[in-house]
Scaffold this active site. Structure first.
Site, mmCIF file in Angstrom:
data_model
loop_
_atom_site.group_PDB
_atom_site.id
_atom_site.type_symbol
_atom_site.label_atom_id
_atom_site.label_comp_id
_atom_site.label_asym_id
_atom_site.label_seq_id
_atom_site.Cartn_x
_atom_site.Cartn_y
_atom_site.Cartn_z
ATOM 1 N N LYS A 22 0.832 -1.213 0.000
ATOM 2 C CA LYS A 22 0.000 0.000 0.000
ATOM 3 C C LYS A 22 0.861 1.255 0.000
ATOM 4 O O LYS A 22 0.624 2.190 -0.770
ATOM 5 C CB LYS A 22 -0.919 0.005 1.227
ATOM 6 C CG LYS A 22 -1.630 1.319 1.438
ATOM 7 C CD LYS A 22 -2.397 1.364 2.739
ATOM 8 C CE LYS A 22 -1.553 1.628 3.954
ATOM 9 N NZ LYS A 22 -1.426 3.020 4.395
ATOM 10 N N ASN A 23 1.854 1.303 0.865
ATOM 11 C CA ASN A 23 2.615 2.549 1.000
ATOM 12 C C ASN A 23 3.499 2.832 -0.213
ATOM 13 O O ASN A 23 3.785 3.984 -0.514
ATOM 14 C CB ASN A 23 3.431 2.540 2.301
ATOM 15 C CG ASN A 23 2.525 2.704 3.519
ATOM 16 O OD1 ASN A 23 1.360 3.080 3.385
ATOM 17 N ND2 ASN A 23 3.052 2.400 4.692
ATOM 18 N N CYS A 117 -3.821 8.025 10.000
ATOM 19 C CA CYS A 117 -4.056 7.431 11.317
ATOM 20 C C CYS A 117 -3.682 8.407 12.416
ATOM 21 O O CYS A 117 -2.668 9.101 12.330
ATOM 22 C CB CYS A 117 -3.226 6.160 11.469
ATOM 23 S SG CYS A 117 -3.968 4.754 10.661
ATOM 24 N N ARG A 122 1.952 14.498 13.595
ATOM 25 C CA ARG A 122 2.660 14.088 12.381
ATOM 26 C C ARG A 122 3.055 15.332 11.595
ATOM 27 O O ARG A 122 2.422 15.694 10.611
ATOM 28 C CB ARG A 122 1.782 13.112 11.574
ATOM 29 C CG ARG A 122 1.491 11.840 12.368
ATOM 30 C CD ARG A 122 0.663 10.845 11.619
ATOM 31 N NE ARG A 122 1.412 10.056 10.679
ATOM 32 C CZ ARG A 122 0.924 8.985 10.044
ATOM 33 N NH1 ARG A 122 -0.307 8.603 10.284
ATOM 34 N NH2 ARG A 122 1.659 8.310 9.200
ATOM 35 N N ASP A 305 4.831 -0.022 12.110
ATOM 36 C CA ASP A 305 3.545 -0.538 11.634
ATOM 37 C C ASP A 305 3.313 -1.996 12.048
ATOM 38 O O ASP A 305 2.245 -2.556 11.770
ATOM 39 C CB ASP A 305 3.441 -0.404 10.104
ATOM 40 C CG ASP A 305 3.176 1.027 9.677
ATOM 41 O OD1 ASP A 305 3.000 1.901 10.549
ATOM 42 O OD2 ASP A 305 3.151 1.289 8.452
ATOM 43 N N ARG A 397 -8.652 0.266 5.236
ATOM 44 C CA ARG A 397 -7.779 1.254 4.576
ATOM 45 C C ARG A 397 -6.527 0.594 4.009
ATOM 46 O O ARG A 397 -5.943 1.086 3.051
ATOM 47 C CB ARG A 397 -7.333 2.310 5.599
ATOM 48 C CG ARG A 397 -8.396 3.311 5.962
ATOM 49 C CD ARG A 397 -7.828 4.387 6.852
ATOM 50 N NE ARG A 397 -6.489 4.725 6.390
ATOM 51 C CZ ARG A 397 -5.582 5.369 7.097
ATOM 52 N NH1 ARG A 397 -5.872 5.771 8.299
ATOM 53 N NH2 ARG A 397 -4.396 5.623 6.605
HETATM 54 C C1 UD1 Z 1 5.024 6.359 6.702
HETATM 55 C C2 UD1 Z 1 3.996 5.274 6.506
HETATM 56 C C3 UD1 Z 1 3.488 4.781 7.852
HETATM 57 C C4 UD1 Z 1 4.647 4.362 8.740
HETATM 58 C C5 UD1 Z 1 5.708 5.458 8.807
HETATM 59 C C6 UD1 Z 1 6.980 5.021 9.536
HETATM 60 C C7 UD1 Z 1 2.993 5.869 4.400
HETATM 61 C C8 UD1 Z 1 1.794 6.396 3.673
HETATM 62 N N1 UD1 Z 1 2.904 5.816 5.724
HETATM 63 O O1 UD1 Z 1 4.380 7.440 7.353
HETATM 64 O O2 UD1 Z 1 2.627 3.681 7.613
HETATM 65 O O3 UD1 Z 1 4.173 4.132 10.045
HETATM 66 O O4 UD1 Z 1 6.107 5.858 7.479
HETATM 67 O O5 UD1 Z 1 7.529 3.906 8.931
HETATM 68 O O6 UD1 Z 1 3.965 5.449 3.797
HETATM 69 N N2 UD1 Z 1 8.492 13.605 11.090
HETATM 70 C C9 UD1 Z 1 8.835 14.906 11.398
HETATM 71 N N3 UD1 Z 1 8.769 15.841 10.398
HETATM 72 C C10 UD1 Z 1 8.380 15.551 9.132
HETATM 73 C C11 UD1 Z 1 8.026 14.210 8.826
HETATM 74 C C12 UD1 Z 1 8.092 13.256 9.825
HETATM 75 O O7 UD1 Z 1 9.196 15.213 12.533
HETATM 76 O O8 UD1 Z 1 8.347 16.447 8.291
HETATM 77 C C13 UD1 Z 1 8.574 12.555 12.134
HETATM 78 C C14 UD1 Z 1 7.214 11.910 12.444
HETATM 79 O O9 UD1 Z 1 6.508 12.662 13.413
HETATM 80 C C15 UD1 Z 1 7.647 10.570 12.961
HETATM 81 C C16 UD1 Z 1 8.894 10.247 12.139
HETATM 82 O O10 UD1 Z 1 9.341 11.491 11.614
HETATM 83 O O11 UD1 Z 1 8.017 10.659 14.319
HETATM 84 C C17 UD1 Z 1 8.687 9.267 11.002
HETATM 85 O O12 UD1 Z 1 7.606 9.705 10.214
HETATM 86 P P1 UD1 Z 1 7.526 9.380 8.647
HETATM 87 O O13 UD1 Z 1 8.569 8.376 8.308
HETATM 88 O O14 UD1 Z 1 7.509 10.654 7.902
HETATM 89 O O15 UD1 Z 1 6.113 8.695 8.529
HETATM 90 P P2 UD1 Z 1 5.060 8.868 7.376
HETATM 91 O O16 UD1 Z 1 5.763 9.079 6.076
HETATM 92 O O17 UD1 Z 1 4.022 9.823 7.801
#
Ligand code: UD1
Length: 430
Positions: A22-23, A117, A122, A305, A397
């Site tokens: 999915k991701n 979620c 985030r 996850d 989802r």
């Molecule tokens: C993606 C996945 C999600 C998974 C996560 C971590 C998708 C659609 N979702 O989410 O299923 O749980 O990776 O493997 O692919 N952060 C910041 N600033 C930013 C971006 C992130 O501080 O600009 C922090 C977040 O709060 C979190 C960490 O970085 O603590 C990791 O987040 P991130 O890897 O970005 O997760 P997602 O891409 O949202």
């Protein structure tokens, strides 16, 4: 409202075919709009998040033709709007991938701030930092992220946190920037690599995806391609833990065993047997499960996850286990529900202390989010009696035909809508 009714106690046995990731699919779909030529994508999972993103893309003029349930043809030559603000798009996190994709192609995009979620705050500061480093003006107004640039110019970007989303978004914009971009401290998740491979098959020049330094040479245009999405590491891992807790014997098929190594390692530690072949992994759970400690980390560490799924297994394992969540701060919301099923878990800060119990018992519980919802279904499969899981829309989802796939492994699970359906299920399972 649809619910799952589950009668626990059957060991899950057999083979299950894992779908596309999915991701990875979310990122690849958005990136497919970056060319005016037609792109064919195969192994696309038929899950709600994907279908919401497709709807959003259609709303700005992307033509999406389904070839069959898992293959789509995308054409981004008719895009007539660079503004995505429909309410439904807020429901999914990956809506913001359209920001990187459209900014790269048209140097302009406006997208509603993402939802997804509710597992903690985030932020998107790293995405914004990356876009700005490439020369874009970015601001947030009235819930919309606006990004715009005269032109994008390659840059040296150091991400302050390892972020899958920021790595993907910046990579997409940088592919069509002038000159060289280097992303340091990049995420190494399989879906980051899959997106890079996809973009390269469209004519991009990306090197180093899968390491923490990604180097991109910008190109002025991308062309059409045909691409097959990688298998879903988390769907596979979820079934592997379902085998563990039900003392079953499951082979997950159509997987990349390398992507599952951190999951297989933990299953071995708690007493399961693992047999790997080229594109399948068999999990046999014949012994009493043992405690262990686990901390979620970016890839190749244990995935956040999979955190609720391993916690469910440790709840039935001998001794005291510790589960530390280091990625998202609010990812233990399922613990209250699991406690209702008889688990003994205390959460302090970002660590859950789990005292193994000999059994779970059926209860009426609510799926708090996608992965936790799937984990509670696994708990129910091991529980004594009947469990009813509410809010299964979260599970849908990210899991295609979750109930049907579990049924083929011998699980007693059915989707029910009314009390009458539930009574019928209870009569049937005895
Ligand atoms: C993606 C996945 C999600 C998974 C996560 C971590 C998708 C659609 N979702 O989410 O299923 O749980 O990776 O493997 O692919 N952060 C910041 N600033 C930013 C971006 C992130 O501080 O600009 C922090 C977040 O709060 C979190 C960490 O970085 O603590 C990791 O987040 P991130 O890897 O970005 O997760 P997602 O891409 O949202």
């Amino acid at each position: 409202m649809e619910q799952y009714a589950i009668k626990g106690g059957n060991p899950l046995v057999g083979e299950v075919e894992i779908g596309g990731a999915k991701n990875a699919a979310l990122a690849i779909l958005a990136a497919a709009a970056m060319t005016d030529e037609t792109v064919v994508i195969e192994n696309m999972p038929d899950v709600r998040d994907i279908n919401v993103l497709i709807q959003a893309m259609e709303s700005i003029g992307v033509v999406v033709n389904r070839i069959d349930r898992h293959s789509v043809k995308i054409n981004g030559s008719q895009i007539h709007s660079l503004v995505i603000e429909d309410d439904y798009i807020k429901k999914i996190r990956a809506s913001y991938y359209l920001l990187g994709a459209l900014l790269g192609k048209y140097k302009k995009a406006e997208v509603t701030l993402p939802g997804g979620c509710n597992i903690g705050s985030r932020p998107i500061d790293q995405h914004i930092k990356g876009f700005r480093a490439l020369g874009a003006d970015v601001c947030i107004e009235h819930g919309l992220i606006h990004a715009q640039a005269e032109k994008l110019v390659g840059s040296h970007i150091y991400l302050d946190v390892v972020s899958v989303g920021a790595t993907i978004n910046v990579m997409m914009a940088a592919v069509m920037a002038e000159g060289k971009t280097i992303i340091e401290n990049a995420a190494k998740e399989p879906h980051v690599v899959d997106l890079a491979n996809f973009l390269n098959s469209m004519g991009a020049n990306i090197k180093g995806a899968g390491t923490d330094v990604i180097r991109i040479k910008g190109v002025s245009r991308l062309h059409g391609t045909e691409y097959v999405i990688i298998p879903d590491q988390i769907e596979a891992g979820t079934f592997m833990f379902a085998a563990a807790v039900t003392h079953g014997d499951i082979t997950v098929k159509n997987v990349i065993p390398k992507h599952l190594e951190s999951i297989s390692a933990k299953l071995l530690e708690i007493g399961c047997e693992i047999k790997e072949s080229d594109d399948a992994v068999r999990v046999v759970s014949a012994k009493t499960l043992k405690h262990t400690h686990v901390k979620t980390l970016p890839y190749p560490g244990f995935p956040t996850d999979m955190q609720p799924q391993i916690a469910v297994a440790l709840g039935l394992s001998e001794g005291t286990s510790m589960v530390t969540e280091s990625i998202f701060e609010n990812r233990f919301k399922y613990v209250d529900e699991l406690t209702r099923m008889g688990a003994n878990v205390k959460v302090e800060g970002n660590t859950a202390f789990i005292e193994g119990v000999s059994k779970y018992t059926g209860a009426t519980i609510t799926a708090p989010d996608l992965r936790a919802g799937a984990a509670l279904v696994i708990a129910a499969l091991a529980a004594e009696g009947v469990t009813v899981v509410d809010e299964i829309k979260y599970i849908e989802r990210g899991y295609e035909d979750f109930d049907l796939k579990l049924q083929t492994l011998g699980a007693q699970i059915e989707k029910v809508e009314t009390d009458r359906d539930l009574q019928k299920f209870k009569l049937k399972v005895g």
